[in-house]
Enzyme design. Sequence first.
Site, PDB file in Angstrom:
ATOM      1  N   GLU A 170      11.462  23.131 -13.078  1.00 59.83           N
ATOM      2  CA  GLU A 170      11.126  22.712 -11.717  1.00 59.83           C
ATOM      3  C   GLU A 170      10.655  23.919 -10.890  1.00 59.83           C
ATOM      4  O   GLU A 170      11.294  24.971 -10.899  1.00 59.83           O
ATOM      5  CB  GLU A 170      12.373  22.091 -11.092  1.00 59.83           C
ATOM      6  CG  GLU A 170      12.255  21.669  -9.652  1.00 59.83           C
ATOM      7  CD  GLU A 170      13.578  21.132  -9.108  1.00 59.83           C
ATOM      8  OE1 GLU A 170      13.566  20.512  -8.033  1.00 59.83           O
ATOM      9  OE2 GLU A 170      14.616  21.339  -9.779  1.00 59.83           O
TER      10      GLU A 170
ATOM     11  N   LYS B 215       9.076  14.644  -6.883  1.00 56.61           N
ATOM     12  CA  LYS B 215      10.504  14.407  -7.035  1.00 56.61           C
ATOM     13  C   LYS B 215      10.948  13.294  -6.080  1.00 56.61           C
ATOM     14  O   LYS B 215      10.550  13.268  -4.913  1.00 56.61           O
ATOM     15  CB  LYS B 215      11.262  15.696  -6.723  1.00 56.61           C
ATOM     16  CG  LYS B 215      12.760  15.669  -6.973  1.00 56.61           C
ATOM     17  CD  LYS B 215      13.325  17.075  -6.781  1.00 56.61           C
ATOM     18  CE  LYS B 215      14.814  17.154  -7.086  1.00 56.61           C
ATOM     19  NZ  LYS B 215      15.305  18.553  -6.982  1.00 56.61           N
TER      20      LYS B 215
ATOM     21  N   CYS C  27      14.848  17.071 -11.862  1.00 57.77           N
ATOM     22  CA  CYS C  27      16.203  17.539 -11.565  1.00 57.77           C
ATOM     23  C   CYS C  27      17.150  16.469 -11.020  1.00 57.77           C
ATOM     24  O   CYS C  27      17.719  15.700 -11.787  1.00 57.77           O
ATOM     25  CB  CYS C  27      16.132  18.724 -10.614  1.00 57.77           C
ATOM     26  SG  CYS C  27      17.677  19.695 -10.599  1.00 57.77           S
TER      27      CYS C  27
END
Length: 701
Positions: A72, A141, A197
């Site tokens: 990330e 995300k 994540c």
Amino acid sequence: MAGVTGSIPVAPTIAHHNPLSEFFSLYSHDFVRVACCVPRTRVADTGYNLAETLRLAAEGDKARTAVMVFPELGLSSYAIEDLLLQDALLDEVEASIAKVVAASNKLFPVLIVGAPLRLAGRLYNTAIVIHRGAILGVVPKTYLPNYREFYEKRHFVSGANIIENTIRIAGHEAPFGTDMLFRSTGSVPLTFHVEICEDIWVPVPPSSHAALAGAELLVNLSASNITIGKAEARRLLCGSQSARAIAAYAYSASGPGESTTDLAWDGHAAIYELGDQLAETSRFEKDSTIVTADVDIGRIRQERLRNNGFADCAMIEGDRVKRFRKVDFVLEAPRGKVALERPIERFPYVPSDPAKLRDNCYEAYNIQIQGLAQRLMSSRTEKAIIGVSGGLDSTQALIVTCRAMDQLKLPRKNIYAYTLPGFGTSDKTHKNAWRLMEALGVTAAEIDIKPAAQQMLADIGHPFAQGKKVYDVTFENVQAGLRTDYLFRLANQQGGMVVGTGDLSELGLGWCTYGVGDHMSHYNPNGSVSKTLIQHLIRFVAASGDVGKDTAEILHDILDTEISPELIPAGAGGAIQSTEQSVGPYALQDFNLFYLTRLGFRPSKIAFMAWNAWHDIDKGAWPANLPAGTRRAYELGEIRHWLKLFLRRFFTNQFKRSALPNGPKISSGGSLSPRGDWRAPSDGSPDIWLAEVETVPEKVK
């Protein structure tokens, strides 16, 4: 170039070209090489981070890796706080992406890199999917952590709040959003999904719906910092998601070089498949690392075909599933040999890990005991009748029967155990049968079946009755049938039930006589135990303390005896009838049985996996206490030969499996009961499977 298709989930076209020249490529057998990369970075140094990313990408290309996952925000660094809002940094990040795209033109892998990107006046934490000079898509995300040490909402906007569904980066127009599946229509058919994540830490990860929509590989770019115990939490999350979603999960997190102002980083990356960890990095490394695994996409597809709940869940979640866009691209397998680097268990019914093997044996043994005890109790039967040959199967069945009687608080004298010597019975097995029966304290007796067999052979005019050495199938089955006749009539006489002894391997090969002892009984605790596992069950019992030292010695002597039906008299020099010379090595045939019935693999893939498992005896670990004769290599010609014989026997003997007695399912490897794991027509033709074996070369060139 990539193309975005409609919203209705469509399975990828699966191209199964398997010319002999490509047999030795993992990409010809539904395997896909995946790598998770942890590059060493410098804080906010895009040039350095780009160079390390490209260096690792080149390594992956050399290794013929299909998909490479980077951490990330890997191009910018993750823990740079308000520097994320600096135009100078964001401009350099976009320039770096352009260089990755240009470099990818000459690379085989799909590259998935992390970077902060601007769109419509908002900043997103994104994953950029790049292949062959094109940006296939950009995934923002969804879930931004904003608790404890995390302050992502200070800088980023959630991917759940996008305004535009395309983005322009460094001259490239690409799809943008959280609703994309990336689908290869080339010779490496694969569908994957990307999340970032925190997305895996929420109750319903985005990848759950993506899997239902068809994603087979789930990818996570992470920058998870390390605290005590967090690595185990990641393993639990990724492993359970791969199991629940019936998928592979590739996870890559930030490592050396990240800012340690308030946090630390361990460079944790791992790859999972259906709950099994395939690979994991060594954490806290000083330099860049790559962890690679060959993911079995074919296994994932087979498990999804079998799991109705998976399909039902996709229907129930229909609206969420249908919203996914399909981004098509072409991933072509590299030419020539690409060796499989995935370890293959030589004994799929017998784990090589000693601790797991002990656990499996404990469970299998107790499943057998519980099953038989319940049957005795529910049928109001207090006596058991069993034939004891001095071989593996009857030994395990007798031990189980003794423990079942103990559990029911019935005397072991209620077990009527008979040795029934015939024309081929050896002195060793005859003596061991008696030693075992006496050691276990059962009611032991002997019935010599030779006179009755001689009479029956004479009655039907068999040449053996006239003194000729004709040892045909009739000669063998007269003895096998008489043993069963005696046992069932003894059961009538004693008011008991006949305990079966035949095992799963014999049933798979049809190496049992229809309606007789290794096929028919009142209840068979061995029916779903493979020959390779039953040997370890006996070892487990010998070492468990359930039996005394003298009995344990007898068990080990039985384990050292060559497997034989003992229906034909010993030949010149005392050579006995060998089962494995007739039906093949049980090590290979159990391998074939597992992958054909449990996973439905095509024969060429089974042969490819068997060759990888067995052609090099120094490769990988051996299970503890292997039976004599199994610590040897098998070359491709042998594997091919015994696989063809297995297929012929397996199909032509289905009628025997369609009439099996009751018995408990033992392992997830399955059973062949028509009421359990395996339902098949007795008239099925093996021709398609035998023809497919012809794609397997006879030898390595």
